[in-house]
Design an enzyme around this catalytic site. Structure first.
Site, PDB file in Angstrom:
ATOM      1  N   SER A 184       0.864  -1.187   0.000  1.00 35.09           N
ATOM      2  CA  SER A 184       0.000   0.000   0.000  1.00 35.09           C
ATOM      3  C   SER A 184       0.894   1.228   0.000  1.00 35.09           C
ATOM      4  CB  SER A 184      -0.856   0.005   1.262  1.00 35.09           C
ATOM      5  OG  SER A 184      -1.436   1.290   1.447  1.00 35.09           O
TER       6      SER A 184
ATOM      7  N   TYR B 108      -2.599  -1.130  10.456  1.00 37.81           N
ATOM      8  CA  TYR B 108      -2.505  -1.349   9.003  1.00 37.81           C
ATOM      9  C   TYR B 108      -1.157  -0.827   8.477  1.00 37.81           C
ATOM     10  CZ  TYR B 108      -4.019  -1.078   4.068  1.00 37.81           C
ATOM     11  OH  TYR B 108      -4.144  -1.221   2.694  1.00 37.81           O
TER      12      TYR B 108
HETATM   13  C1  BGC Z   1      -6.240   1.624   1.856  1.00 32.63           C
HETATM   14  C2  BGC Z   1      -7.451   2.436   1.436  1.00 32.63           C
HETATM   15  C3  BGC Z   1      -7.068   3.895   1.276  1.00 32.63           C
HETATM   16  C4  BGC Z   1      -5.872   4.012   0.340  1.00 32.63           C
HETATM   17  C5  BGC Z   1      -5.392   5.447   0.174  1.00 32.63           C
HETATM   18  C6  BGC Z   1      -5.123   1.845   0.885  1.00 32.63           C
HETATM   19  O1  BGC Z   1      -4.017   1.131   1.308  1.00 32.63           O
HETATM   20  O2  BGC Z   1      -6.577   0.250   1.885  1.00 32.63           O
HETATM   21  O3  BGC Z   1      -8.442   2.313   2.431  1.00 32.63           O
HETATM   22  O4  BGC Z   1      -8.148   4.619   0.718  1.00 32.63           O
HETATM   23  O5  BGC Z   1      -4.808   3.220   0.823  1.00 32.63           O
HETATM   24  O6  BGC Z   1      -5.214   6.081   1.391  1.00 32.63           O
END
Ligand code: BGC
Length: 255
Positions: free
Chosen positions: A143, A156
């Site tokens: 991410s 996360y």
């Molecule tokens: C998350 C999303 C978020 C995006 C941008 C991703 O890793 O799962 O929930 O909108 O990042 O912030």
């Protein structure tokens, strides 16, 4: 076709980014192991899509947050296909809560699926490659939050930061075996993981305002990079993160 006759296992591929990758891989000539944890119906839809592209698919229910789930997933996949060439660690979960309200069970869920799952699925895959004396490719769906803070999502972010270092470390350890490992760092992609955000016009518009390309990403935007990293075109690429975020990460505007 860039993945002709390759066999790929994609965790969390009944929906969202994983599903997009499963469909694109099949279109590029790969057979696909579709893994899901909860939604059997969606997994069957993904299977039909893979088969419609003329490739073989296999649906395996398994929670990659536990090593017994991971072992079952690989054992079932190998029973059917005999070998695997590509692993996409895609399964991911997030929980929204201020730091002081995060429960131990939410923390464990996020870290187990997003980090421990990547670690042990990769370990199973590497053991299989060693055993069959072959090389292979690993693509992690990380991410932008492996790098960027995301308030109220600290567990996360910690999990994705962990995936960043896991990838760098394993690129060194697995390189001599001819195994590559890379991350894709998606930004805001339109998938079920951010349903809440998508249904909140105020938050959605604020987010769009921060994306230089002025739109949300689609699963296909991520799948095309995954095809590259899983293909021979990326033979000399390892230990890197590829941002697929419409410019979100490096955007800074002074008002
Ligand atoms: C998350 C999303 C978020 C995006 C941008 C991703 O890793 O799962 O929930 O909108 O990042 O912030």
């Amino acid at each position: 076709m860039r993945l002709k006759d390759k066999i790929a296992l994609i965790t969390g591929s009944s929906q969202g980014i994983g599903r997009g990758i499963a469909e694109r891989f099949a279109a590029e000539g790969a057979d696909v192991v579709i893994n899901y944890s909860g939604n059997a119906e969606r997994a069957q839809e993904a299977l039909r899509a893979v088969e419609a592209a003329g490739r073989r698919g296999l649906v395996v229910q398994a929670d990659v947050g536990h090593t017994d789930g991971i072992r079952k997933l690989f054992a079932t996949a190998l029973e059917t296909f005999g070998q695997l060439d590509i692993l996409v660690n895609n399964a991911g979960v997030e929980r929204h809560a201020p730091f002081w309200d995060v429960t131990e069970s939410d923390f464990d869920k996020v870290l187990n699926v997003n980090l421990k799952g990547v670690f042990f699925a990769t370990q199973e895959f590497v053991k299989h490659l060693l055993h069959t004396k072959r090389t292979g490719k690993i693509v992690n769906i990380s991410s932008v939050h492996e790098e960027l803070p995301f308030p109220n999502f600290t567990a996360y972010c910690a999990s994705k930061g962990g995936v960043k270092m896991l990838t760098r470390n394993l690129s060194v350890e697995l390189g001599p075996l001819g195994i590559t490992i890379n991350n894709i760092a998606p930004g805001a992609i339109e998938t079920p993981i951010n349903t809440t955000l998508l249904n909140d016009p105020v938050k959605l518009n604020a987010l769009l305002g921060q994306i230089p390309l002025k739109r949300l990403g689609q699963t296909g935007d991520v799948a095309s990079v995954a095809v590259f990293l899983a293909s021979n075109d990326a033979d000399y690429v390892t230990g890197s993160t590829y941002y697929v975020d419409g410019g979100l990460t490096w955007n800074y505007e002074e008002q």
